[in-house]
Design a protein around this motif. Structure first.
Motif, PDB file in Angstrom:
ATOM      1  N   UNK A 195      -8.528   5.999   2.000  1.00 41.78           N
ATOM      2  CA  UNK A 195      -9.988   6.105   1.928  1.00 41.78           C
ATOM      3  C   UNK A 195     -10.704   4.656   2.129  1.00 41.78           C
ATOM      4  N   UNK A 196     -10.174   3.543   2.469  1.00 40.58           N
ATOM      5  CA  UNK A 196     -10.618   2.118   2.701  1.00 40.58           C
ATOM      6  C   UNK A 196     -10.649   1.803   3.962  1.00 40.58           C
ATOM      7  N   UNK A 197     -10.027   2.953   4.666  1.00 45.47           N
ATOM      8  CA  UNK A 197      -9.907   2.547   6.064  1.00 45.47           C
ATOM      9  C   UNK A 197      -8.890   1.679   6.551  1.00 45.47           C
ATOM     10  N   UNK A 198      -7.901   1.342   5.589  1.00 43.94           N
ATOM     11  CA  UNK A 198      -6.801   0.489   6.039  1.00 43.94           C
ATOM     12  C   UNK A 198      -5.530   1.224   6.152  1.00 43.94           C
ATOM     13  N   UNK A 199      -4.663   1.091   6.931  1.00 45.95           N
ATOM     14  CA  UNK A 199      -3.416   1.813   7.234  1.00 45.95           C
ATOM     15  C   UNK A 199      -2.636   1.297   5.902  1.00 45.95           C
ATOM     16  N   UNK A 200      -1.557   2.269   5.427  1.00 41.10           N
ATOM     17  CA  UNK A 200      -0.319   1.806   4.627  1.00 41.10           C
ATOM     18  C   UNK A 200       0.695   1.399   5.432  1.00 41.10           C
ATOM     19  N   UNK A 201       1.572   0.165   5.052  1.00 38.63           N
ATOM     20  CA  UNK A 201       2.553  -0.279   5.836  1.00 38.63           C
ATOM     21  C   UNK A 201       3.576   0.580   5.656  1.00 38.63           C
ATOM     22  N   UNK A 202       4.534   0.699   6.508  1.00 39.34           N
ATOM     23  CA  UNK A 202       5.635   1.716   6.800  1.00 39.34           C
ATOM     24  C   UNK A 202       6.565   1.266   5.572  1.00 39.34           C
ATOM     25  N   UNK A 203       7.172   2.187   4.884  1.00 40.87           N
ATOM     26  CA  UNK A 203       8.162   1.974   3.860  1.00 40.87           C
ATOM     27  C   UNK A 203       9.629   1.711   4.125  1.00 40.87           C
ATOM     28  N   UNK A 204       9.890   1.902   5.261  1.00 41.03           N
ATOM     29  CA  UNK A 204      11.403   1.726   5.817  1.00 41.03           C
ATOM     30  C   UNK A 204      12.172   0.514   5.137  1.00 41.03           C
ATOM     31  N   UNK A 205      11.706  -0.631   4.800  1.00 43.07           N
ATOM     32  CA  UNK A 205      12.354  -1.844   4.083  1.00 43.07           C
ATOM     33  C   UNK A 205      12.300  -1.829   2.831  1.00 43.07           C
ATOM     34  N   UNK A 206      11.355  -0.882   2.172  1.00 47.86           N
ATOM     35  CA  UNK A 206      10.968  -1.169   0.629  1.00 47.86           C
ATOM     36  C   UNK A 206      12.158  -0.851  -0.273  1.00 47.86           C
ATOM     37  N   UNK A 207      12.260  -2.099  -1.120  1.00 45.73           N
ATOM     38  CA  UNK A 207      13.204  -1.810  -2.136  1.00 45.73           C
ATOM     39  C   UNK A 207      12.729  -0.552  -3.175  1.00 45.73           C
ATOM     40  N   UNK A 208      11.691  -0.223  -3.071  1.00 44.86           N
ATOM     41  CA  UNK A 208      11.061   0.915  -4.190  1.00 44.86           C
ATOM     42  C   UNK A 208      11.702   2.229  -3.290  1.00 44.86           C
ATOM     43  N   UNK A 209      11.533   2.247  -2.017  1.00 48.57           N
ATOM     44  CA  UNK A 209      12.100   3.299  -1.419  1.00 48.57           C
ATOM     45  C   UNK A 209      13.655   3.625  -1.511  1.00 48.57           C
ATOM     46  N   UNK A 210      14.196   2.276  -1.686  1.00 48.57           N
ATOM     47  CA  UNK A 210      15.756   2.421  -1.533  1.00 48.57           C
ATOM     48  C   UNK A 210      16.031   3.121  -3.141  1.00 48.57           C
ATOM     49  N   UNK A 211      15.294   2.468  -3.932  1.00 48.28           N
ATOM     50  CA  UNK A 211      15.431   3.262  -5.471  1.00 48.28           C
ATOM     51  C   UNK A 211      15.286   4.623  -5.469  1.00 48.28           C
ATOM     52  N   UNK A 212      13.941   5.083  -4.762  1.00 50.16           N
ATOM     53  CA  UNK A 212      13.927   6.559  -4.720  1.00 50.16           C
ATOM     54  C   UNK A 212      14.889   7.248  -4.068  1.00 50.16           C
ATOM     55  N   UNK A 213      15.516   6.658  -3.001  1.00 49.42           N
ATOM     56  CA  UNK A 213      16.491   7.485  -2.286  1.00 49.42           C
ATOM     57  C   UNK A 213      17.787   7.669  -3.067  1.00 49.42           C
ATOM     58  N   UNK A 214      17.891   6.615  -3.875  1.00 46.91           N
ATOM     59  CA  UNK A 214      19.070   6.633  -4.868  1.00 46.91           C
ATOM     60  C   UNK A 214      18.817   7.649  -5.972  1.00 46.91           C
TER      61      UNK A 214
END
Length: 154
Positions: free
Chosen positions: A102-121
């Protein structure tokens, strides 16, 4: 009463639309009620909760939503509610399109995010659950993550 709940959900949609930034610190408190309402037997309540969650997806990056989803997933004991959480998580993490911000900014990719790794777990553990619907949704999320983001083994 269900009419009060539906009115509150409609208010949440408006608040997210008008004041998304100031609401971000309160996502931990807001998300559990929204997620619980998505599995409400009343269709109108469920639709209002889904609309509010859709608005959250449009204005908040996955990094803001994942901690809340992980917490909700840990606290939820009902398979139907957990499946709804996984479906929302699937939409939140699914390679976000920068044009949706909504702000016109892109979201960075999550591929190296610790949160994503926790989600995958969490997804990996749920892929071994005895409930077939929960297991299937967890597998769909995992497969999509591995295809879209290239997340390696946890």
């Amino acid at each position: 009463h269900h009419k009060v709940r539906e009115a509150v959900l409609e208010l949440v949609v408006v608040l997210v639309d008008v004041a998304a930034g100031p609401l971000e610190p309160f996502l931990d408190e807001l998300m559990p009620g929204l997620m619980k309402s998505t599995v409400d037997p009343r269709q109108q309540t469920s639709n209002a909760a889904n609309e509010a969650l859709h608005m959250l997806l449009q204005v908040h990056p996955p990094e803001a939503l994942l901690p809340c989803l992980i917490k909700c997933l840990d606290e939820s004991r009902f398979p139907k509610a957990r499946v709804a959480l996984l479906e929302f998580g699937f939409k939140a993490v699914k390679d976000p399109d920068p044009s949706q911000d909504a702000k016109g900014e892109g979201h960075p990719p999550l591929s190296n995010s610790p949160l994503l790794r926790q989600w995958v777990g969490k997804l990996t553990a749920l892929a071994l659950d005895k409930n077939a619907d929960l297991k299937n949704m967890a597998m769909i999320c995992l497969l999509s993550l591995y295809q879209d983001t290239g997340v390696g083994p946890v």
